[in-house]
Design an enzyme around this catalytic site. Structure first.
Site, PDB file in Angstrom:
ATOM      1  N   HIS A 143     -62.537   6.504  22.926  1.00 34.71           N
ATOM      2  CA  HIS A 143     -62.610   7.350  24.125  1.00 34.71           C
ATOM      3  C   HIS A 143     -62.785   8.791  23.661  1.00 34.71           C
ATOM      4  O   HIS A 143     -62.058   9.255  22.771  1.00 34.71           O
ATOM      5  CB  HIS A 143     -61.332   7.202  24.958  1.00 34.71           C
ATOM      6  CG  HIS A 143     -61.144   8.317  25.935  1.00 34.71           C
ATOM      7  ND1 HIS A 143     -62.057   8.591  26.933  1.00 34.71           N
ATOM      8  CD2 HIS A 143     -60.186   9.259  26.049  1.00 34.71           C
ATOM      9  CE1 HIS A 143     -61.657   9.639  27.614  1.00 34.71           C
ATOM     10  NE2 HIS A 143     -60.524  10.074  27.097  1.00 34.71           N
ATOM     11  N   GLU A 185     -53.646   6.923  26.026  1.00 36.60           N
ATOM     12  CA  GLU A 185     -54.481   5.948  26.757  1.00 36.60           C
ATOM     13  C   GLU A 185     -54.260   4.542  26.214  1.00 36.60           C
ATOM     14  O   GLU A 185     -55.129   3.680  26.337  1.00 36.60           O
ATOM     15  CB  GLU A 185     -55.975   6.319  26.662  1.00 36.60           C
ATOM     16  CG  GLU A 185     -56.364   7.667  27.237  1.00 36.60           C
ATOM     17  CD  GLU A 185     -56.322   7.748  28.772  1.00 36.60           C
ATOM     18  OE1 GLU A 185     -55.903   6.770  29.420  1.00 36.60           O
ATOM     19  OE2 GLU A 185     -56.690   8.816  29.296  1.00 36.60           O
ATOM     20  N   HIS A 222     -64.751  12.975  24.840  1.00 38.67           N
ATOM     21  CA  HIS A 222     -65.107  13.867  25.936  1.00 38.67           C
ATOM     22  C   HIS A 222     -66.441  14.578  25.657  1.00 38.67           C
ATOM     23  O   HIS A 222     -66.455  15.798  25.464  1.00 38.67           O
ATOM     24  CB  HIS A 222     -64.011  14.931  26.131  1.00 38.67           C
ATOM     25  CG  HIS A 222     -62.637  14.399  26.441  1.00 38.67           C
ATOM     26  ND1 HIS A 222     -61.491  15.160  26.327  1.00 38.67           N
ATOM     27  CD2 HIS A 222     -62.224  13.192  26.870  1.00 38.67           C
ATOM     28  CE1 HIS A 222     -60.426  14.447  26.668  1.00 38.67           C
ATOM     29  NE2 HIS A 222     -60.844  13.229  26.991  1.00 38.67           N
ATOM     30  N   HIS A 255     -64.189  13.111  33.241  1.00 39.95           N
ATOM     31  CA  HIS A 255     -63.190  13.027  32.171  1.00 39.95           C
ATOM     32  C   HIS A 255     -63.830  12.720  30.818  1.00 39.95           C
ATOM     33  O   HIS A 255     -63.733  13.533  29.906  1.00 39.95           O
ATOM     34  CB  HIS A 255     -62.126  11.972  32.550  1.00 39.95           C
ATOM     35  CG  HIS A 255     -61.095  11.734  31.491  1.00 39.95           C
ATOM     36  ND1 HIS A 255     -59.950  11.001  31.715  1.00 39.95           N
ATOM     37  CD2 HIS A 255     -61.025  12.096  30.187  1.00 39.95           C
ATOM     38  CE1 HIS A 255     -59.227  10.959  30.600  1.00 39.95           C
ATOM     39  NE2 HIS A 255     -59.867  11.605  29.656  1.00 39.95           N
TER      40      HIS A 255
END
Ligand code: 2HA
Ligand code: ZN
Length: 269
Positions: free
Chosen positions: A142, A119, A144, A214
């Site tokens: 980032h 990413e 999850h 996501h």
């Protein structure tokens, strides 16, 4: 081989904090396999000697020009590397990169030629945006989180600020420590420039955004703060789903109680 962190306590602290957060992400169950990524702008703790270090990789195209990043340095989790491994061995599962003077390419300078996160374009676009607006934010995360991602599988929750209000109303801390709320980004291909663009657009308004079905992305002054906001939102999501699993929809704090919090903590309206 000598590590770039040797005799550089400020840089070492940045990397140690990333490793600590990587461990939390794994313990939380938010970081399956190579899931999630972290980048920290470490330019402020880079000395003249580091600036002269030769590259240990080829020059790699970022995928877009990011003019505010010319000559900056980042510690990045490696692509395909596990958070649980980053926690134990950060310099084997992450690397320090230099953005070249064209603002379009990077090279790895230390310690190992570990290719940065898949990413990267989203992460670097966020850093480029933050520098452009004069922000002191240095960290992008980032991950999850199970509860928050589950909530994006329900269309009514994807309308602007619906989730923000539900989560703020579960416990007073959430509004206090995540005062700008939670932005929503409709599903986009992971690693795409479309996802990067949609993310930086939302950063105008939010420090934390959901990538539909996501994960979550947060930006803050440092990696601990970036983690804390997601952790606080996840706590609220847990309270919501615990109430639901007990068979009732939670009442939530009233609008008056939320207003009282906003005034007491001088939070944005
Ligand atoms: O790094 O989480 O979004 C793996 C991912 C991609
Ligand atoms: Zn992801």
């Amino acid at each position: 081989m000598k590590s770039i962190l040797e005799n550089r306590p400020l840089l070492a602290k940045q990397v140690t904090d990333v490793a600590e957060v990587a461990g939390y992400l794994w313990q939380k169950g938010w970081a399956e396999r190579n899931g999630g990524n972290i980048t920290v702008n470490v330019t402020d703790v880079v000395d003249a000697e580091i600036r002269k270090l030769p590259a240990i990789s080829d020059r790699v195209a970022i995928g877009r020009p990011l003019p505010n990043l010319k000559g900056t340095y980042f510690f990045c989790k490696g692509t395909n590397k596990r958070m649980r491994d980053l926690a134990r061995q950060p310099m084997e599962n992450g690397s320090v990169i230099r953005i070249l003077d064209d603002g379009s390419h990077y090279e790895i300078i230390a310690d190992n030629p570990v290719k940065p996160t898949s990413e990267l374009v989203s992460h670097l676009s966020m850093h480029n945006y933050l520098i452009g607006k004069g922000s002191n934010y240095k960290a992008a995360l980032h991950t999850h989180p199970i509860d928050l991602v589950a909530m994006t599988h329900h269309a009514p929750f994807l309308k602007k600020d619906v989730l923000t209000n539900i989560l703020w109303s579960m416990i007073p801390e959430t509004r206090a420590f995540c005062p700008r709320g939670l932005g929503i980004i409709p599903y986009k291909m992971p690693s795409s420039t479309e996802l990067a663009d949609a993310t930086i657009k939302e950063l105008d308004e939010y420090d934390v955004v959901m990538w539909e079905k996501h994960g979550v992305c947060s930006v803050a002054e440092n990696i601990m703060e970036a983690f804390d906001m997601v952790d606080t939102l996840s706590k609220s999501a847990q309270i919501y789903l615990t109430a639901k699993s007990m068979g009732f929809a939670p009442d939530g704090m009233s609008q008056e109680q939320m207003k009282e919090m906003q005034i007491a903590f001088n939070l944005p309206g």
